[in-house]
Design an enzyme around this catalytic site. Structure first.
Site, PDB file in Angstrom:
ATOM      1  N   CYS A  98       0.844  -1.203   0.000  1.00 48.92           N
ATOM      2  CA  CYS A  98       0.000   0.000   0.000  1.00 48.92           C
ATOM      3  C   CYS A  98       0.882   1.257   0.000  1.00 48.92           C
ATOM      4  CB  CYS A  98      -0.918  -0.002   1.223  1.00 48.92           C
ATOM      5  SG  CYS A  98      -1.976   1.447   1.251  1.00 48.92           S
ATOM      6  N   LYS A 137       1.478  -9.522  -0.348  1.00 43.96           N
ATOM      7  CA  LYS A 137       1.285  -8.739  -1.578  1.00 43.96           C
ATOM      8  C   LYS A 137       2.215  -7.532  -1.497  1.00 43.96           C
ATOM      9  CE  LYS A 137      -2.429  -6.514  -4.254  1.00 43.96           C
ATOM     10  NZ  LYS A 137      -2.311  -5.070  -4.010  1.00 43.96           N
ATOM     11  N   ASP A 200      -2.856  -3.719 -14.186  1.00 44.45           N
ATOM     12  CA  ASP A 200      -3.362  -3.320 -15.504  1.00 44.45           C
ATOM     13  C   ASP A 200      -4.127  -4.398 -16.271  1.00 44.45           C
ATOM     14  OD1 ASP A 200      -2.101  -1.001 -14.850  1.00 44.45           O
ATOM     15  OD2 ASP A 200      -0.482  -1.183 -16.315  1.00 44.45           O
ATOM     16  N   ARG A 223      -8.775  -2.519 -10.443  1.00 39.85           N
ATOM     17  CA  ARG A 223      -9.596  -1.400 -10.917  1.00 39.85           C
ATOM     18  C   ARG A 223     -10.547  -1.756 -12.049  1.00 39.85           C
ATOM     19  NH1 ARG A 223      -4.625   2.283 -11.930  1.00 39.85           N
ATOM     20  NH2 ARG A 223      -3.877   0.188 -12.390  1.00 39.85           N
TER      21      ARG A 223
HETATM   22  C1  LIG Z   1      -9.287   2.174  -4.430  1.00 35.90           C
HETATM   23  C2  LIG Z   1      -8.192   1.162  -4.251  1.00 35.90           C
HETATM   24  C3  LIG Z   1      -7.983   0.575  -3.015  1.00 35.90           C
HETATM   25  C4  LIG Z   1      -6.948  -0.344  -2.841  1.00 35.90           C
HETATM   26  N1  LIG Z   1      -6.786  -0.956  -1.630  1.00 35.90           N
HETATM   27  C5  LIG Z   1      -5.845  -1.918  -1.481  1.00 35.90           C
HETATM   28  C6  LIG Z   1      -5.741  -2.657  -0.272  1.00 35.90           C
HETATM   29  O1  LIG Z   1      -6.501  -2.455   0.695  1.00 35.90           O
HETATM   30  N2  LIG Z   1      -4.769  -3.609  -0.192  1.00 35.90           N
HETATM   31  C7  LIG Z   1      -3.917  -3.867  -1.242  1.00 35.90           C
HETATM   32  O2  LIG Z   1      -3.049  -4.740  -1.131  1.00 35.90           O
HETATM   33  N3  LIG Z   1      -4.012  -3.201  -2.400  1.00 35.90           N
HETATM   34  C8  LIG Z   1      -4.966  -2.253  -2.543  1.00 35.90           C
HETATM   35  N4  LIG Z   1      -5.092  -1.620  -3.746  1.00 35.90           N
HETATM   36  C9  LIG Z   1      -4.218  -2.004  -4.876  1.00 35.90           C
HETATM   37  C10 LIG Z   1      -4.897  -3.076  -5.713  1.00 35.90           C
HETATM   38  O3  LIG Z   1      -5.137  -4.249  -4.954  1.00 35.90           O
HETATM   39  C11 LIG Z   1      -4.032  -3.427  -6.951  1.00 35.90           C
HETATM   40  O4  LIG Z   1      -2.788  -3.873  -6.497  1.00 35.90           O
HETATM   41  C12 LIG Z   1      -3.826  -2.238  -7.887  1.00 35.90           C
HETATM   42  O5  LIG Z   1      -5.043  -1.543  -8.100  1.00 35.90           O
HETATM   43  C13 LIG Z   1      -3.236  -2.673  -9.225  1.00 35.90           C
HETATM   44  O6  LIG Z   1      -4.077  -3.588  -9.875  1.00 35.90           O
HETATM   45  P1  LIG Z   1      -5.036  -3.142 -11.108  1.00 35.90           P
HETATM   46  O7  LIG Z   1      -4.178  -2.509 -12.146  1.00 35.90           O
HETATM   47  O8  LIG Z   1      -5.694  -4.418 -11.549  1.00 35.90           O
HETATM   48  O9  LIG Z   1      -6.017  -2.145 -10.510  1.00 35.90           O
HETATM   49  C14 LIG Z   1      -6.107  -0.684  -3.932  1.00 35.90           C
HETATM   50  C15 LIG Z   1      -6.326  -0.086  -5.180  1.00 35.90           C
HETATM   51  C16 LIG Z   1      -7.350   0.824  -5.348  1.00 35.90           C
HETATM   52  C17 LIG Z   1      -7.562   1.445  -6.708  1.00 35.90           C
END
Ligand SMILES: Cc1cc2nc3c(=O)[nH]c(=O)nc-3n(C[C@H](O)[C@H](O)[C@H](O)COP(=O)(O)O)c2cc1C
Length: 322
Positions: A98, A137, A200, A223
């Site tokens: 995070c 993670k 992505d 996302r």
């Molecule tokens: C609004 C939001 C909240 C998120 N909260 C967390 C979380 O609580 N724990 C975590 O490990 N990652 C969190 N992430 C990251 C996502 O799990 C992920 O790693 C990141 O969005 C990249 O993946 P994507 O490109 O498929 O969105 C968050 C992302 C977003 C956009």
């Protein structure tokens, strides 16, 4: 060490304020996919903070939920792990990715990529406390001068993590630019535990491309699933059976949105559900005709009944135009 048994190669990303119980239920109702909770702060959980406790409580979900913990003090993980076990977790994930300041300043989240000794102590403490599948993670690194995902992955493996998830961005990237899938491939090469790739993926073909390019054991989607809770199942069906998804009809999208809002109402009560619905409506209606105007009006609504009427009118108009 517990060899993880995944339901699927597809994982719903943990997303704070989003992957709550209503969304997890809805996502699971389409089938496929491993489900992870929002992050749960170990210090608040150990203090039995009521709100945190509720977030961590997955006992009445009839599918396995991995609960994600976040914190910076190794000794707090022993109790937190026990508590989430009691609260029904099927697995435990530790958030070391995070990028948010509040989390990083607390020696947790992606801060831990800079303090690998502390990260190792946390994983070791959690490992000692549970036989449940344990995962971590994390990101590519802290910034572009400190890319250490491979070293970090090896540390996770040595400390007893059963699998890891790698988001191909550094902390300094936050969510901008493209995720680096090469680093995910490098991590996969370097460890023997399963590696889940993240960053992505917004379609079935992109999920397949990540698996082909990096050889990961699974993919995690964040996302792109916002306003599309059916996406996880579609990607699962594509990867397992080659089923190419059809676009949902307007009436199907409307029905999922209403199910989502009803779930929020049931879980949070009407007032909170309405404020959350404002955010979700935007995602469900993305790309639809007159969505901007609809969104602008919807956010002004302060009664659930009115919200339902607005949704009816918006979708009825679109359907007539089809
Ligand atoms: C609004 C939001 C909240 C998120 N909260 C967390 C979380 O609580 N724990 C975590 O490990 N990652 C969190 N992430 C990251 C996502 O799990 C992920 O790693 C990141 O969005 C990249 O993946 P994507 O490109 O498929 O969105 C968050 C992302 C977003 C956009």
């Amino acid at each position: 060490m517990t060899t993880p048994k995944f339901n699927s190669k597809v994982f719903l990303s943990p997303m704070a304020g989003i992957t709550d119980k209503p969304l997890r239920r809805l996502t699971h109702s389409f089938g496929g996919g491993n489900i992870i909770s929002e992050m749960v702060a170990v210090n608040a959980l150990n203090r039995k903070n009521a709100k945190t406790y509720r977030i961590a409580d997955v006992r009445d979900e009839d599918y396995p939920v991995t609960v994600q913990l976040v914190g910076g003090e190794p000794e707090l993980f022993t109790e937190a792990v026990k508590l989430v076990e009691e609260l029904g977790a099927a697995g435990i994930d530790i958030n070391m990715g995070c990028p948010v300041k509040k989390i990083v300043n607390n020696h947790s989240g992606s801060y831990l990529m800079q303090d690998i000794t502390r990260a190792a102590d946390i994983i070791t403490a959690a490992r000692k406390a549970t036989l449940l599948p344990l995962s971590v993670k994390f990101r590519k690194g802290w910034d572009h001068q400190h890319v250490n995902a491979v070293e970090f992955a090896k540390m996770c493996e040595n400390c007893g993590a059963d699998y890891i998830t790698v988001h191909g961005r550094t902390r300094s990237d936050m969510y901008s630019g493209n995720a680096d899938w090469n680093i995910i491939a490098e991590v996969k090469q370097a460890v023997n535990i399963p590696v889940i790739g993240n960053g992505d993926i917004d379609s079935c073909t992109k999920a397949q491309a990540m698996i082909e390019q990096t050889a990961v054991d699974g993919v995690m989607i964040g996302r792109a699933s916002l306003g599309r809770p059916w996406l996880i199942a579609q990607v699962h069906n594509f990867l397992t059976a080659g089923i190419v998804p059809e676009n949902l009809t307007l009436s199907q999208v409307k029905s999922v949105l209403l199910r989502h809002i009803n779930g929020l109402k049931e879980y949070y009560g009407e007032r909170t559900a309405l404020s959350l619905a404002r955010k979700y409506v935007c995602w469900y209606c993305k790309g639809m005709r007159n969505a901007c105007e609809f969104r602008a009006n919807f956010v002004l609504i302060n009664e659930m009944k009115q919200a339902y009427n607005f949704i009816d009118d918006f979708f009825d108009t679109l359907q007539k135009e089809e």
